[in-house]
Scaffold this active site. Structure first.
Site, short mmCIF file in Angstrom:
data_model
loop_
_atom_site.label_atom_id
_atom_site.label_comp_id
_atom_site.label_asym_id
_atom_site.label_seq_id
_atom_site.Cartn_x
_atom_site.Cartn_y
_atom_site.Cartn_z
N CYS A 258 24.88 19.71 42.93
CA CYS A 258 24.76 20.20 44.31
C CYS A 258 25.93 19.76 45.17
CB CYS A 258 23.41 19.77 44.89
SG CYS A 258 22.94 20.71 46.37
N HIS A 348 19.72 22.24 40.95
CA HIS A 348 19.09 20.95 40.67
C HIS A 348 18.40 20.95 39.32
CE1 HIS A 348 19.53 18.93 44.63
NE2 HIS A 348 19.65 20.19 45.06
N GLU A 350 17.29 18.48 37.83
CA GLU A 350 16.25 17.45 37.84
C GLU A 350 15.02 17.91 38.63
OE1 GLU A 350 17.68 17.13 41.89
OE2 GLU A 350 18.55 17.71 39.99
#
Length: 372
Positions: A258, A348, A350
């Site tokens: 990001c 993202h 994660e």
């Protein structure tokens, strides 16, 4: 606070949306943005990337699963304010320890409920993200006065916010099982789940402040360096860009997510720009140029790198390329050095809550360090 206490969301273009107070009563200022995710409001509110932003929930019903002690992405709520349409009258989930409005009250986060969020999202998609404010209780005043308060706040363009959300001191997350690698994670607004994903793959993670020096990183003897997500304008991050260039000069494997993607891109000579309304949600399709692989991703960004799909360009560290683009609008979603020792993505991997399509990128980073 009562359920019927009046509140107003005021935009810099003069548009006013009426509703009722939700969470804390008072005044808050920020940039109005919308998130299309239908789940994961706790993770959204505690994501440091949302610092100084008033988040509009596109999903109409919010708060039904309450608030728990496990799903925070940081130590506090970072959003400047929260806008919802139909708040749950009660929370019903076995993990809940309190309700969303109660937690917002506890952390003094001002919100508004009962807003026509569909009309509001359409307005922001048309006009773009803009300065805004939520006002309730004693903070309410005439519309002209409220618009003046809104327009006089600083813009997100040119905002230097990473230092405001970063850790003040180094802390370490130990690996699950045997330690395979040591990673230094530069905290520009890191989410809790990121070190957890590293730890699950045998990586010991030293999370360091955003103002860390290259010498301090080298003292930790890392196998690789990670650049986290974070808030604000990447054009302000000259220090992080210089640090990244130093890491690349040392030949250390590097991975960015990001904000970290924008920092790596700048370190490779690319420019950034502010998007009209950004990408915020958990169902955004991304295409990997080299393989054609499509991942459904979670995203939260209002700035992006300049570039075109598959574009290659020269850098002081070797040839680089645009590795990923958004299937919806062609926005750059990843860059990498062609030799493979540094890569980053705008989304993202994660994600929590969110899809897990891109979790393989953590394994890719492990493979990069193993081969270094």
């Amino acid at each position: 606070m009562t359920k019927t206490e009046a509140a107003a969301l005021v935009l810099e273009d003069g548009r006013v949306f009426r509703g009722t107070a939700y969470g804390a009563v008072g005044e808050t200022l920020g940039e109005a943005v919308f998130c299309t995710a239908m789940t994961g409001y706790q993770e959204t509110l505690t994501d440091p990337s949302y610092h100084r932003q008033i988040v509009v929930a596109a999903a109409p019903q919010i708060g039904n699963t309450g608030w728990n002690d496990e799903d925070d992405e940081s130590g506090k709520i970072w959003v400047a304010g929260y806008v919802v349409r139909d708040p749950a009258r009660r929370a019903s989930n076995w993990r809940a320890t309190t309700t969303l409005p109660e937690e917002m009250q506890r952390q003094d986060v001002v919100g508004i409920a009962g807003v026509d969020t569909r009309a509001l999202v359409r307005h922001l998609r048309t006009r773009g993200s803009m300065k805004a404010g939520i006002f309730s209780g004693p903070a309410l005043a005439g519309d002209d006065q409220l618009v003046s308060r809104v327009t006089n706040q600083p813009s997100m363009l040119g905002a230097d916010l990473a230092d405001e959300v970063s850790t003040n001191e180094i802390y370490t997350i130990d690996p699950v099982g045997e330690a395979r690698f040591t990673v230094v994670a530069v905290d520009l607004g890191i989410k809790t789940n990121t070190p957890r994903m590293f730890a699950e793959r045998g990586m010991r993670v030293h999370v360091v402040p955003s103002n860390v020096t290259l010498d301090q990183i080298k003292e930790l003897d890392p196998d690789g360096v990670f650049l986290s997500n974070g808030p604000g304008d990447p054009a302000t991050q000259d220090g992080a860009v210089a640090l990244t260039q130093g890491v690349l000069s040392e030949g250390l494997p590097l991975f960015g997510i990001c904000f970290g993607n924008q920092i790596l891109g700048r370190a490779l000579g690319r420019k950034t720009y502010k998007m009209k309304f950004g990408h915020r949600g958990i169902n955004i399709p991304v295409v990997e140029h080299g393989t054609g692989r499509i991942s459904i991703t979670a995203q939260n960004h209002g700035f992006a790198l300049e570039g075109e799909r598959g574009e290659q360009f020269d850098t002081p560290f070797g040839k680089a390329e645009v590795s990923h683009i958004c299937a919806n609008d062609g926005t750059v979603e990843g860059v990498q050095l062609v030799d493979g020792r540094a890569f980053s993505v705008q989304y993202h991997p994660e994600a929590a809550a969110g899809p897990h399509d891109a979790a393989y990128l953590f394994d890719r980073f492990a493979g990069l360090m193993e081969g270094a």
